[in-house]
Write an enzyme that holds these catalytic residues in place. Structure first.
Site, short mmCIF file in Angstrom:
data_model
loop_
_atom_site.label_atom_id
_atom_site.label_comp_id
_atom_site.label_asym_id
_atom_site.label_seq_id
_atom_site.Cartn_x
_atom_site.Cartn_y
_atom_site.Cartn_z
N ALA A 1 0.87 -1.18 0.00
CA ALA A 1 0.00 0.00 0.00
C ALA A 1 0.90 1.22 0.00
CB ALA A 1 -0.86 -0.03 1.26
N HIS B 1 18.16 -1.85 4.29
CA HIS B 1 17.88 -1.11 3.06
C HIS B 1 17.12 0.14 3.51
CE1 HIS B 1 16.60 -0.02 -0.94
NE2 HIS B 1 15.33 -0.15 -0.63
N ASP C 1 21.19 -0.83 -3.71
CA ASP C 1 22.11 0.18 -3.15
C ASP C 1 23.56 -0.14 -3.55
OD1 ASP C 1 19.96 1.28 -0.97
OD2 ASP C 1 19.94 -0.89 -1.19
N ARG D 1 24.01 1.04 -7.01
CA ARG D 1 24.17 2.51 -7.05
C ARG D 1 25.58 2.88 -6.62
NH1 ARG D 1 18.29 3.29 -4.16
NH2 ARG D 1 17.09 3.63 -6.07
N HIS E 1 33.98 -3.73 -7.64
CA HIS E 1 33.17 -4.61 -6.78
C HIS E 1 32.98 -3.89 -5.46
CE1 HIS E 1 33.20 -8.02 -9.48
NE2 HIS E 1 34.41 -7.60 -9.82
N ASP F 1 13.45 -5.19 4.72
CA ASP F 1 14.04 -6.09 5.73
C ASP F 1 12.99 -6.57 6.73
OD1 ASP F 1 16.95 -5.71 4.94
OD2 ASP F 1 16.35 -3.65 5.31
N ARG G 1 4.06 6.45 9.49
CA ARG G 1 4.93 5.42 8.91
C ARG G 1 4.65 4.07 9.57
NH1 ARG G 1 10.73 7.67 7.08
NH2 ARG G 1 11.14 5.49 6.77
#
Ligand code: NAD
Length: 323
Positions: free
Chosen positions: A87, A182, A155, A158, A175, A130, A95
């Site tokens: 949702a 997250h 992440d 990025r 690497h 998570d 939150r």
């Protein structure tokens, strides 16, 4: 050891949630040729029909794949179930209220996947990923290896992109991993960062791209942390890169690749952490999590990992509150 069943041969992926992330993933997955069958489920049936038609009309332009709308019965022989359902925040909603709503959505889907006797892997994408991976794991009753979250795979991508641009080195020769939550407490694992085969501290002296490396590198770390906020401020949500990250995880599973990825998994004592899902370096293959690579972390990174675990435990505990 390989354990071949009929579902292994099917390369069937069920995607729950046909919104921006789910649809973008389906679009990238169809083009990848990884799956033989892509099934889309959403509580919004019109949306599913629309997405299916829009995708199948592209069939002449990508490898043959059966794309169709589905039902929970499709979980039974799926090799992979990807959950992107969720949702969005309503005006005035906190939150925590949103977290509880999404925990109920993802928990119910996970239970249904399990009830339908699925033998595959569940990949959670909905946020907060998570916490929802934790909820899905508990509600499914499955072994931790089969319930993973996309975690910081995005992440880490990025991070590699920004390092590659900054250092002027092909991203495939960089690497680098982000670990932990997250979310806001995630962090760069500098100790595992490798550019052109060198550790960062060895690469910087031979790189002539900047004189104030430390400052630049710490800016990059913050940019990764802020990336989702930045994209959301421009266009409302993020879906392209995550869609591609999901295809990469799918490849590791359907093609049994034993790939090293920072997926979100339940820790059972690794790094001294228990009963929380977060991202660490993992080997991912056909049956999901094969192994956690418990690499030694320097004290600062270890502290950051413990901090992420703490933040996530608080969020998990808040699910029990009556607020
Ligand atoms: P969206 O609103 O476009 O799509 C969500 C879809 O879920 C909607 O189509 C909705 O109808 C469906 N849905 C809601 N409840 C459902 C239920 N009970 N059963 C089936 N379908 C249901 O949102 P989006 O942009 O696609 O994002 C989806 C999720 O992915 C969000 O939670 C978002 O925060 C998350 N996300 C995660 C990452 C990551 O890296 N993990 C990155 C981007 C977005």
């Amino acid at each position: 050891m390989e354990n071949k069943t009929s579902s292994d041969q099917k390369r069937k992926v069920v995607v729950v949630g046909a919104g921006s992330v789910g649809a973008t993933y389906c679009y990238a997955l169809a083009q990848s040729g990884l799956a033989n069958e892509i099934v889309i489920i959403d509580m919004n049936k019109d949306l599913v029909q629309g997405q299916v038609l829009d995708l199948v009309h592209g069939q002449p332009f990508f490898p043959t794949v059966d794309i169709h709308a589905g039902s929970p019965a499709d979980y039974t022989d799926a090799q992979l179930v990807v959950i992107t359902a969720g949702a969005s925040q309503k005006p005035g909603e906190t939150r925590l209220q949103l977290l509880k709503k999404n925990a109920a959505i993802v928990g119910n889907i996970a239970e249904e996947v399990s009830k339908n006797n699925c033998k595959g892997v569940m990949l959670i994408v909905s946020n907060p990923v998570d916490v929802l991976t934790y909820v899905a794991l508990k509600r499914s009753g499955w072994d931790r290896s089969r319930v993973i979250g996309s975690g910081t795979v995005l992440d880490s991508a990025r991070f590699r992109y920004l390092l590659s641009k900054h250092c002027g080195v092909d991203i495939h020769n960089v690497h680098a991993y982000f670990l932990g939550e997250h979310g806001d407490s995630e962090f760069a694992a500098w100790s595992m960062t490798n550019i052109a085969g060198l550790k960062v501290e060895d690469y910087c002296p031979v790189c002539r791209n900047c004189s104030d490396c430390r400052e630049q590198l710490s800016k990059i770390e913050q940019q990764v942390r802020d990336a989702a906020y930045q994209i959301i401020s421009y266009k409302g949500s993020t879906y392209f890169a995550v869609g591609m990250a999901l295809v990469r995880i799918t490849a590791a599973i359907l093609r049994k690749q034993n790939s090293v990825m920072t997926v979100s998994v339940m820790l059972n004592g690794e790094y001294g952490i228990n009963d929380v899902c977060l991202s660490v370096q993992c080997i991912v293959s056909e049956s999901g999590l094969i192994r956690i690579i418990e690499s030694p972390l320097p004290p600062k990174e270890m502290q950051s990992l413990l901090h992420s675990a703490d933040v996530l435990k608080k969020a998990i505990n808040s699910l029990e509150s009556n607020d």
